[in-house]
Design a protein around this motif. Structure first.
Motif, PDB file in Angstrom:
ATOM      1  N   ILE A  18       0.854  -1.205   0.000  1.00 47.02           N
ATOM      2  CA  ILE A  18       0.000   0.000   0.000  1.00 47.02           C
ATOM      3  C   ILE A  18       0.883   1.247   0.000  1.00 47.02           C
ATOM      4  CG2 ILE A  18      -1.772   1.302   1.261  1.00 47.02           C
ATOM      5  CD1 ILE A  18      -3.008  -1.290   0.609  1.00 47.02           C
ATOM      6  N   GLN A  19       0.554   2.167  -0.891  1.00 50.38           N
ATOM      7  CA  GLN A  19       1.212   3.481  -0.902  1.00 50.38           C
ATOM      8  C   GLN A  19       0.288   4.415  -0.136  1.00 50.38           C
ATOM      9  OE1 GLN A  19       4.230   3.513  -2.247  1.00 50.38           O
ATOM     10  NE2 GLN A  19       4.027   3.818  -4.425  1.00 50.38           N
ATOM     11  N   PHE A  20       0.574   4.667   1.114  1.00 47.15           N
ATOM     12  CA  PHE A  20      -0.336   5.471   1.932  1.00 47.15           C
ATOM     13  C   PHE A  20      -0.130   6.949   1.623  1.00 47.15           C
ATOM     14  CE2 PHE A  20      -2.025   7.618   5.637  1.00 47.15           C
ATOM     15  CZ  PHE A  20      -3.191   6.907   5.874  1.00 47.15           C
ATOM     16  N   ARG A  21      -1.193   7.625   1.236  1.00 47.98           N
ATOM     17  CA  ARG A  21      -1.126   9.063   0.930  1.00 47.98           C
ATOM     18  C   ARG A  21      -1.452   9.818   2.214  1.00 47.98           C
ATOM     19  NH1 ARG A  21       1.589   8.240  -3.787  1.00 47.98           N
ATOM     20  NH2 ARG A  21       0.448   6.731  -5.049  1.00 47.98           N
ATOM     21  N   ARG A  58     -11.016  11.157   8.551  1.00 45.43           N
ATOM     22  CA  ARG A  58     -10.337  12.270   7.869  1.00 45.43           C
ATOM     23  C   ARG A  58     -11.306  13.146   7.091  1.00 45.43           C
ATOM     24  NH1 ARG A  58      -6.243   8.204   7.865  1.00 45.43           N
ATOM     25  NH2 ARG A  58      -7.018   7.357   5.904  1.00 45.43           N
ATOM     26  N   ASP A 118     -14.695  13.347   1.885  1.00 47.50           N
ATOM     27  CA  ASP A 118     -13.698  12.475   2.519  1.00 47.50           C
ATOM     28  C   ASP A 118     -12.327  12.889   2.007  1.00 47.50           C
ATOM     29  OD1 ASP A 118     -12.691  10.560   4.205  1.00 47.50           O
ATOM     30  OD2 ASP A 118     -13.596   8.854   3.202  1.00 47.50           O
ATOM     31  N   ASP A 119     -11.279  12.330   2.628  1.00 50.52           N
ATOM     32  CA  ASP A 119      -9.933  12.757   2.213  1.00 50.52           C
ATOM     33  C   ASP A 119      -9.510  12.107   0.902  1.00 50.52           C
ATOM     34  OD1 ASP A 119      -9.622  10.217   3.457  1.00 50.52           O
ATOM     35  OD2 ASP A 119      -7.527  10.633   3.908  1.00 50.52           O
ATOM     36  N   LEU A 120      -9.874  10.825   0.721  1.00 52.53           N
ATOM     37  CA  LEU A 120      -9.299  10.080  -0.408  1.00 52.53           C
ATOM     38  C   LEU A 120     -10.311   9.094  -0.976  1.00 52.53           C
ATOM     39  CD1 LEU A 120      -5.759   8.615  -0.582  1.00 52.53           C
ATOM     40  CD2 LEU A 120      -7.702   7.064  -0.897  1.00 52.53           C
ATOM     41  N   LEU A 121     -10.318   9.004  -2.310  1.00 56.45           N
ATOM     42  CA  LEU A 121     -11.193   8.054  -3.008  1.00 56.45           C
ATOM     43  C   LEU A 121     -10.333   6.947  -3.602  1.00 56.45           C
ATOM     44  CD1 LEU A 121     -13.961   7.262  -4.245  1.00 56.45           C
ATOM     45  CD2 LEU A 121     -13.431   8.791  -6.153  1.00 56.45           C
ATOM     46  N   ALA A 122     -10.561   5.717  -3.116  1.00 52.76           N
ATOM     47  CA  ALA A 122      -9.820   4.565  -3.654  1.00 52.76           C
ATOM     48  C   ALA A 122     -10.807   3.677  -4.415  1.00 52.76           C
ATOM     49  CB  ALA A 122      -9.101   3.837  -2.527  1.00 52.76           C
ATOM     50  N   THR A 123     -11.349   2.636  -3.780  1.00 49.17           N
ATOM     51  CA  THR A 123     -12.330   1.778  -4.470  1.00 49.17           C
ATOM     52  C   THR A 123     -13.704   2.432  -4.560  1.00 49.17           C
ATOM     53  OG1 THR A 123     -13.126   0.731  -2.447  1.00 49.17           O
ATOM     54  CG2 THR A 123     -11.207  -0.280  -3.514  1.00 49.17           C
ATOM     55  N   GLY A 124     -13.939   3.413  -3.693  1.00 42.44           N
ATOM     56  CA  GLY A 124     -15.255   4.056  -3.657  1.00 42.44           C
ATOM     57  C   GLY A 124     -16.246   3.332  -2.753  1.00 42.44           C
ATOM     58  N   GLY A 125     -15.809   2.253  -2.116  1.00 43.58           N
ATOM     59  CA  GLY A 125     -16.719   1.489  -1.259  1.00 43.58           C
ATOM     60  C   GLY A 125     -17.293   2.319  -0.115  1.00 43.58           C
ATOM     61  N   THR A 126     -16.416   3.086   0.545  1.00 42.25           N
ATOM     62  CA  THR A 126     -16.853   3.897   1.685  1.00 42.25           C
ATOM     63  C   THR A 126     -17.793   5.012   1.220  1.00 42.25           C
ATOM     64  OG1 THR A 126     -14.622   3.536   2.559  1.00 42.25           O
ATOM     65  CG2 THR A 126     -16.008   5.123   3.726  1.00 42.25           C
ATOM     66  N   LEU A 150      -7.566   8.354  -6.471  1.00 42.61           N
ATOM     67  CA  LEU A 150      -6.656   7.357  -7.065  1.00 42.61           C
ATOM     68  C   LEU A 150      -7.417   6.749  -8.247  1.00 42.61           C
ATOM     69  CD1 LEU A 150      -5.422   5.489  -3.811  1.00 42.61           C
ATOM     70  CD2 LEU A 150      -4.519   7.593  -4.843  1.00 42.61           C
ATOM     71  N   ASP A 175      -1.903   2.703  -7.103  1.00 41.59           N
ATOM     72  CA  ASP A 175      -2.744   2.497  -5.927  1.00 41.59           C
ATOM     73  C   ASP A 175      -1.917   2.650  -4.666  1.00 41.59           C
ATOM     74  OD1 ASP A 175      -1.265   0.252  -6.222  1.00 41.59           O
ATOM     75  OD2 ASP A 175      -2.952  -1.138  -6.387  1.00 41.59           O
TER      76      ASP A 175
HETATM   77  P1  AMP Z   1     -12.283   3.260  -0.410  1.00 44.36           P
HETATM   78  O1  AMP Z   1     -13.516   2.888   0.361  1.00 44.36           O
HETATM   79  O2  AMP Z   1     -11.564   2.095  -0.984  1.00 44.36           O
HETATM   80  O3  AMP Z   1     -12.542   4.350  -1.454  1.00 44.36           O
HETATM   81  O4  AMP Z   1     -11.255   3.836   0.649  1.00 44.36           O
HETATM   82  C1  AMP Z   1     -11.352   5.131   1.086  1.00 44.36           C
HETATM   83  C2  AMP Z   1     -10.946   5.287   2.531  1.00 44.36           C
HETATM   84  O5  AMP Z   1      -9.771   4.534   2.868  1.00 44.36           O
HETATM   85  C3  AMP Z   1     -10.639   6.743   2.765  1.00 44.36           C
HETATM   86  O6  AMP Z   1     -11.371   7.139   3.902  1.00 44.36           O
HETATM   87  C4  AMP Z   1      -9.148   6.822   2.972  1.00 44.36           C
HETATM   88  O7  AMP Z   1      -8.876   7.563   4.116  1.00 44.36           O
HETATM   89  C5  AMP Z   1      -8.662   5.379   3.128  1.00 44.36           C
HETATM   90  N1  AMP Z   1      -7.613   5.000   2.144  1.00 44.36           N
HETATM   91  C6  AMP Z   1      -7.728   4.068   1.162  1.00 44.36           C
HETATM   92  N2  AMP Z   1      -6.601   3.949   0.446  1.00 44.36           N
HETATM   93  C7  AMP Z   1      -5.722   4.846   0.962  1.00 44.36           C
HETATM   94  C8  AMP Z   1      -4.373   5.230   0.637  1.00 44.36           C
HETATM   95  N3  AMP Z   1      -3.671   4.668  -0.378  1.00 44.36           N
HETATM   96  N4  AMP Z   1      -3.794   6.206   1.372  1.00 44.36           N
HETATM   97  C9  AMP Z   1      -4.487   6.799   2.393  1.00 44.36           C
HETATM   98  N5  AMP Z   1      -5.743   6.484   2.747  1.00 44.36           N
HETATM   99  C10 AMP Z   1      -6.371   5.512   2.057  1.00 44.36           C
END
Ligand code: AMP
Length: 175
Positions: A18-21, A58, A118-126, A150, A175
């Motif tokens: 994981i590359q933590f941002r 966050r 939110d701070d960051l969008l990864a999979t969008g699940g949250t 992302l 990612d």
């Molecule tokens: P997701 O539900 O996959 O979009 O994940 C979003 C949540 O996970 C956000 O609230 C982020 O704070 C955290 N998150 C997921 N991936 C990372 C990442 N690479 N760096 C920092 N935070 C992340």
């Protein structure tokens, strides 16, 4: 402002690969934090939005000052069991297992226009789970706003396919 240069990347956190941002480097920079909130405030001023919904934890850091700047109400979406009053919840899948987020049942009125932050969008699940909760209450999600997208992970596509517009102040490849 180039927000990417203010965000630190920590490799292999919280687990290998994981590359933590890390947004704390942006937060401690007075101009960077101010510019981030201002950029969001400019985008959402005058849009008829009445509530900012921030996702724990966050999303609170950006959502609350944005609500203050726009003189709007702020509503927290929290992890299971944290809200003191009667709450509605939604379960969603993670890579391994599942999670649940909750909102107070009286937090949003029918027909209210809402911005989710939110701070960051990864999979969008949250974010998708947050959208579902707001919609269940009769709220209209105007957009989901993030500091970071992302795009390679696909959350933006997922939300847009569900009819939810997405905005982010900056993007990181991979990612
Ligand atoms: P997701 O539900 O996959 O979009 O994940 C979003 C949540 O996970 C956000 O609230 C982020 O704070 C955290 N998150 C997921 N991936 C990372 C990442 N690479 N760096 C920092 N935070 C992340």
């Amino acid at each position: 402002m180039d927000f990417t240069s203010l965000i630190r990347t920590i490799p292999d956190y919280p687990k290998a690969g994981i590359q933590f941002r890390d947004i704390t480097t942006l937060l401690k920079n007075a101009n960077g934090f101010h510019a981030a909130i201002n950029a969001l405030a400019e985008r959402y001023r005058g849009q008829g939005i009445s509530k900012i919904v921030g996702i724990e934890a966050r999303g609170f850091i950006f959502g609350a000052p944005l609500a203050y700047a726009l003189q709007l109400g702020f509503v927290p979406i929290r992890k299971q069991g944290k809200l003191p009053g009667a709450a509605m919840g939604h379960d969603y899948d993670l890579e391994y297992g599942s999670d649940r987020i909750e909102i107070h049942h009286d937090a949003i009125s029918k027909g209210e226009k809402v911005l989710i932050v939110d701070d960051l969008l990864a999979t969008g699940g949250t974010a998708h789970a947050a959208v579902t909760l707001v919609q269940k209450m009769g709220g209209e999600v105007v957009e989901c706003a993030f500091l970071i997208d992302l795009p390679d992970v696909g959350g933006k596509k997922r939300l847009e396919q569900a009819g939810i517009p997405v905005f982010a102040l900056c993007e990181f490849e991979g990612d």
